[in-house]
Design a protein around this motif. Structure first.
Motif, PDB file in Angstrom:
ATOM      1  N   ALA A 102       1.557   5.682 -14.397  1.00 33.28           N
ATOM      2  CA  ALA A 102       2.158   4.896 -15.470  1.00 33.28           C
ATOM      3  C   ALA A 102       2.877   5.818 -16.446  1.00 33.28           C
ATOM      4  N   GLY A 103       4.109   5.490 -16.759  1.00 35.26           N
ATOM      5  CA  GLY A 103       4.883   6.271 -17.708  1.00 35.26           C
ATOM      6  C   GLY A 103       5.668   7.409 -17.099  1.00 35.26           C
ATOM      7  N   ALA A 104       5.414   7.727 -15.816  1.00 33.15           N
ATOM      8  CA  ALA A 104       6.144   8.816 -15.169  1.00 33.15           C
ATOM      9  C   ALA A 104       7.510   8.325 -14.704  1.00 33.15           C
ATOM     10  N   PRO A 105       8.516   9.196 -14.667  1.00 39.69           N
ATOM     11  CA  PRO A 105       9.832   8.788 -14.156  1.00 39.69           C
ATOM     12  C   PRO A 105       9.726   8.325 -12.706  1.00 39.69           C
ATOM     13  N   VAL A 106      10.338   7.190 -12.404  1.00 46.24           N
ATOM     14  CA  VAL A 106      10.237   6.623 -11.059  1.00 46.24           C
ATOM     15  C   VAL A 106      10.799   7.588 -10.018  1.00 46.24           C
ATOM     16  N   ALA A 107      11.882   8.273 -10.360  1.00 43.87           N
ATOM     17  CA  ALA A 107      12.543   9.143  -9.385  1.00 43.87           C
ATOM     18  C   ALA A 107      11.610  10.229  -8.866  1.00 43.87           C
ATOM     19  N   THR A 108      10.659  10.661  -9.686  1.00 40.62           N
ATOM     20  CA  THR A 108       9.764  11.743  -9.275  1.00 40.62           C
ATOM     21  C   THR A 108       8.753  11.283  -8.227  1.00 40.62           C
ATOM     22  N   ALA A 109       8.583   9.961  -8.068  1.00 44.29           N
ATOM     23  CA  ALA A 109       7.550   9.455  -7.159  1.00 44.29           C
ATOM     24  C   ALA A 109       8.125   8.811  -5.906  1.00 44.29           C
ATOM     25  N   LEU A 110       9.439   8.687  -5.800  1.00 43.41           N
ATOM     26  CA  LEU A 110      10.015   8.007  -4.642  1.00 43.41           C
ATOM     27  C   LEU A 110       9.626   8.704  -3.340  1.00 43.41           C
ATOM     28  N   GLY A 111       9.578  10.028  -3.357  1.00 42.54           N
ATOM     29  CA  GLY A 111       9.183  10.763  -2.161  1.00 42.54           C
ATOM     30  C   GLY A 111       7.745  10.494  -1.772  1.00 42.54           C
ATOM     31  N   ARG A 112       6.835  10.468  -2.766  1.00 42.39           N
ATOM     32  CA  ARG A 112       5.416  10.208  -2.475  1.00 42.39           C
ATOM     33  C   ARG A 112       5.229   8.792  -1.942  1.00 42.39           C
ATOM     34  N   ILE A 113       5.896   7.827  -2.555  1.00 40.50           N
ATOM     35  CA  ILE A 113       5.767   6.446  -2.081  1.00 40.50           C
ATOM     36  C   ILE A 113       6.331   6.330  -0.672  1.00 40.50           C
ATOM     37  N   GLY A 114       7.490   6.913  -0.450  1.00 40.24           N
ATOM     38  CA  GLY A 114       8.113   6.827   0.861  1.00 40.24           C
ATOM     39  C   GLY A 114       7.294   7.490   1.956  1.00 40.24           C
ATOM     40  N   ALA A 115       6.536   8.535   1.613  1.00 46.13           N
ATOM     41  CA  ALA A 115       5.762   9.278   2.612  1.00 46.13           C
ATOM     42  C   ALA A 115       4.378   8.686   2.853  1.00 46.13           C
ATOM     43  N   ALA A 116       3.980   7.689   2.077  1.00 47.90           N
ATOM     44  CA  ALA A 116       2.638   7.113   2.227  1.00 47.90           C
ATOM     45  C   ALA A 116       2.461   6.540   3.636  1.00 47.90           C
ATOM     46  N   GLN A 117       1.312   6.815   4.238  1.00 47.75           N
ATOM     47  CA  GLN A 117       1.014   6.329   5.581  1.00 47.75           C
ATOM     48  C   GLN A 117      -0.105   5.296   5.537  1.00 47.75           C
ATOM     49  N   ALA A 118      -0.170   4.474   6.574  1.00 51.92           N
ATOM     50  CA  ALA A 118      -1.190   3.431   6.654  1.00 51.92           C
ATOM     51  C   ALA A 118      -2.182   3.768   7.761  1.00 51.92           C
ATOM     52  N   ARG A 119      -3.483   3.660   7.447  1.00 48.08           N
ATOM     53  CA  ARG A 119      -4.514   3.966   8.427  1.00 48.08           C
ATOM     54  C   ARG A 119      -5.825   3.313   8.002  1.00 48.08           C
ATOM     55  N   TYR A 120      -6.763   3.262   8.916  1.00 46.29           N
ATOM     56  CA  TYR A 120      -8.117   2.785   8.658  1.00 46.29           C
ATOM     57  C   TYR A 120      -8.163   1.325   8.196  1.00 46.29           C
ATOM     58  N   SER A 121      -9.077   1.021   7.262  1.00 44.66           N
ATOM     59  CA  SER A 121      -9.418  -0.367   6.945  1.00 44.66           C
ATOM     60  C   SER A 121      -9.175  -0.699   5.478  1.00 44.66           C
ATOM     61  N   THR A 122      -9.717  -1.865   5.044  1.00 42.43           N
ATOM     62  CA  THR A 122      -9.325  -2.467   3.758  1.00 42.43           C
ATOM     63  C   THR A 122     -10.540  -2.837   2.930  1.00 42.43           C
ATOM     64  N   ARG A 123     -11.176  -1.890   2.283  1.00 44.09           N
ATOM     65  CA  ARG A 123     -12.356  -2.170   1.442  1.00 44.09           C
ATOM     66  C   ARG A 123     -11.841  -2.435   0.032  1.00 44.09           C
ATOM     67  N   LEU A 124     -11.417  -3.669  -0.212  1.00 44.73           N
ATOM     68  CA  LEU A 124     -10.667  -4.003  -1.416  1.00 44.73           C
ATOM     69  C   LEU A 124     -11.503  -3.899  -2.688  1.00 44.73           C
ATOM     70  N   ILE A 148       4.565   1.107 -15.391  1.00 42.91           N
ATOM     71  CA  ILE A 148       4.232   0.702 -14.028  1.00 42.91           C
ATOM     72  C   ILE A 148       3.591   1.880 -13.306  1.00 42.91           C
ATOM     73  N   ALA A 149       2.468   1.623 -12.640  1.00 44.82           N
ATOM     74  CA  ALA A 149       1.866   2.596 -11.734  1.00 44.82           C
ATOM     75  C   ALA A 149       1.861   1.993 -10.340  1.00 44.82           C
ATOM     76  N   VAL A 150       2.004   2.832  -9.320  1.00 43.01           N
ATOM     77  CA  VAL A 150       1.911   2.393  -7.927  1.00 43.01           C
ATOM     78  C   VAL A 150       0.849   3.250  -7.252  1.00 43.01           C
ATOM     79  N   HIS A 151      -0.242   2.615  -6.832  1.00 41.11           N
ATOM     80  CA  HIS A 151      -1.321   3.295  -6.138  1.00 41.11           C
ATOM     81  C   HIS A 151      -1.526   2.637  -4.779  1.00 41.11           C
ATOM     82  N   GLY A 152      -2.229   3.306  -3.887  1.00 44.10           N
ATOM     83  CA  GLY A 152      -2.513   2.739  -2.572  1.00 44.10           C
ATOM     84  C   GLY A 152      -3.922   3.076  -2.152  1.00 44.10           C
ATOM     85  N   PHE A 153      -4.443   2.338  -1.166  1.00 43.14           N
ATOM     86  CA  PHE A 153      -5.820   2.577  -0.731  1.00 43.14           C
ATOM     87  C   PHE A 153      -5.998   2.207   0.729  1.00 43.14           C
ATOM     88  N   CYS A 154      -7.008   2.802   1.335  1.00 43.14           N
ATOM     89  CA  CYS A 154      -7.536   2.387   2.626  1.00 43.14           C
ATOM     90  C   CYS A 154      -8.977   2.875   2.680  1.00 43.14           C
TER      91      CYS A 154
END
Length: 252
Positions: free
Chosen positions: A128-150, A107-113
């Motif tokens: 993908a393949g990384a331990p989930v615990a190592t990314a909880l801080g990055r996911i939790g700190a993600a901020q939302a801004r700007y627009s949605t060029r999907l 599982i990979a978790v990515h984000g965009f704006c």
């Protein structure tokens, strides 16, 4: 950690012989899937072309990329309790990643704006393949801004997804509505661009699905993802379980 606990569908843990549906190739036609493809083509939508069946035993190794919409609208409140859409997106992604760890899937978790076509921001929160615990801080700190060029984000996500080993690859978009950007004056342009990106990825063997929180955007969602390529969540609190269902459908 989150108090909620998600369970994967039991069928993913079975190892007995069974018929694998919605395959890219096989000996028989999955009739239900084939009907959906015909409907999509008639409506000029983006079909999911996996309409074969084949015999199988154990679930094949899969790689799934969860792509979070981190545009400014995700800062809107999703409930009276003060929870934002962004909070729910991040919680759902973390719960899915934790639920699938140890299952053999990656599982990979990515984000965009985006802030016009010249500035599409893409964040690789969990690889993908990384331990989930190592990314909880990055996911939790993600901020939302700007627009949605999907469309642009999907193309980049697809390039990354195709680099990861796995017999099946999937991208699941989590969004609160239709795509938009300040330099796109025709609202249909970004929908068509995302639809072309979905078609291109499916043509390369990547399954693409969407979980959305805005029922008003259903015409745009159907145009981009096809007849059954999206799921609308009317109760924001149900987003984590809806993401698990989308995952189960994307990696049967």
């Amino acid at each position: 950690g989150p108090a909620q606990r998600l369970a994967l569908p039991q069928s993913r843990r079975l190892s007995r012989a069974r018929r694998l549906r919605r395959q890219w190739e096989g000996d028989d036609i999955d009739l239900n899937a084939a009907i959906e493809v015909l409907i999509d083509r008639r409506l000029d939508l983006a079909p999911d072309a996996r309409f074969f069946m084949r015999p199988g035993s154990q679930p094949c190794a899969s790689s799934t990329l969860v792509l979070l919409d981190l545009s400014a609208s995700a800062n809107d409140l999703a409930s009276d309790a003060g929870t934002t859409v962004l909070d729910l997106e991040k919680q759902a992604a973390m719960l899915l990643a934790q639920a699938t760890s140890g299952e053999g899937d990656r599982i990979a978790v990515h984000g965009f704006c985006s802030d016009t076509r010249a500035a599409v921001y893409y964040y690789r929160l969990l690889e993908a393949g990384a331990p989930v615990a190592t990314a909880l801080g990055r996911i939790g700190a993600a901020q939302a801004r700007y627009s949605t060029r999907l469309g642009a984000a999907l193309r980049h996500a697809g390039t990354l997804a195709l680099r990861v080993a796995g017999e099946r690859r999937a991208i699941i978009v989590v969004t609160d509505g239709e795509p938009s950007d300040v330099d796109a004056h025709d609202p249909r342009y970004l929908v068509d661009d995302a639809r072309e990106a979905v078609l291109e990825l499916r043509g390369r063997g990547v399954s693409v699905h969407c979980v959305a929180l805005d029922a008003k955007a259903e015409p745009q969602l159907r145009a981009m993802f096809g007849f059954r390529g999206y799921r609308i969540v009317t109760n924001p609190a149900a987003l984590p379980q809806a993401l698990v269902r989308a995952y189960a459908r994307a990696t049967p």
